[in-house]
Design an enzyme around this catalytic site. Sequence first.
Site, PDB file in Angstrom:
ATOM      1  N   ARG A 104       9.536  93.318 135.937  1.00  0.00           N
ATOM      2  CA  ARG A 104      10.462  92.213 136.238  1.00  0.00           C
ATOM      3  C   ARG A 104      10.800  92.214 137.729  1.00  0.00           C
ATOM      4  NH1 ARG A 104      15.226  93.235 132.015  1.00  0.00           N
ATOM      5  NH2 ARG A 104      14.216  95.239 131.689  1.00  0.00           N
ATOM      6  N   CYS A 113      14.079  97.187 138.135  1.00  0.00           N
ATOM      7  CA  CYS A 113      14.449  96.755 136.790  1.00  0.00           C
ATOM      8  C   CYS A 113      14.401  97.974 135.877  1.00  0.00           C
ATOM      9  CB  CYS A 113      13.545  95.617 136.311  1.00  0.00           C
ATOM     10  SG  CYS A 113      11.781  95.989 136.299  1.00  0.00           S
TER      11      CYS A 113
END
Lengths: 74, 281
Positions: free
Chosen positions: B242, B237
């Site tokens: 994430r 990410c």
Amino acid sequence: MKAESFSVTELELAGWPVRITSYRIGETWHAKADNVSPGANIARAKADGREQAEATVIERASARLGATRRRPQG
Amino acid sequence: MSGYAHPEVLVTTDWVDQHGRDDGVRVVEVDVDTGSYDEGHVPGAIGWAWDSQLCDTLVRDIVPKDRFEKLLGDSGISRDTTVVLYGDNNNWFAAWAFWQLKIYGHPDVRLMNGGRVKWLAEGREVSLEAPEIAPVDYSASDPDLSIRAFLNQVREASGSGAADMVDVRSPAEFSGEILAPPGLPETCQRGGHVPGARNIPWGKACAEDGTFKSAGALRELYAAQGITGDKPIVAYCRIGERSSHSWFVLKYLLGYDGVSNYDGSWTEWGNLVGAPVERGA
């Protein structure tokens, strides 16, 4: 003690979709703003009332989102 | 939670309500917004700050082994403790903590499905008090780097196609329209994505209430982009949190082998001199 009056609303600020989450814990109202996509927190505030907490978080989020630059992809 | 390859790594909010303060269980809140814990947290939970306790604060790296051992020991966690992690943003940094606990070999780590927002939305008890913890000694395993991807591996995967690259950022970040999530500081010089990567935003793995989608829905989500687990997978990410969430989905909920998290992520690749970049959807 519990989070009460939990509320989630979506609106657009500075051209970006934003999610406003607010709730009360004890006597304090908390409000947070995230940018929906990807969902990152961009502002938070607390106050004695929901309206004030949300107004503050919207003001802070607007300022930060307004600084986001869109770029050409070529 | 049936249908997941490893359902034992997930617990419900009900389970935490009933067992969160049992002997041998330690509940830990890890948030993006490190101030959230102090607003009110799961009773008995402790809080970890991702930006000071779950990273090396000098070198850009995960938390060093000696500091990891001290953190867990000071948290009253021993090797046989069940660690239950939860946090805001549907467990972004809780998954980041989960990934590091697995790097250092902690046997029993779980996520509270739905995270902090589900707990609050359900009107469950919260506490403003941090629990008193009796420190213990903790000895970590040597790091398991098979679940962590480094720049050279990503460069090789991108060039050869030997691994599937999954970019879990938003479509606007993936395309290069923006250099960071709206409202956050830009942390790279170039926008776009690693050549060959597929864009499967992390949030697509979650239902409306923040819990993970069913195994079947998750399998379809990734398969629609050609990610079927038939070869190694590298998730990335912007800074790696994430992608920890998506790594968790791919490795534990779908049970795919050879899944790693490239925590250098776009902050590394998008700043590299000479690194190839693709733009557009």
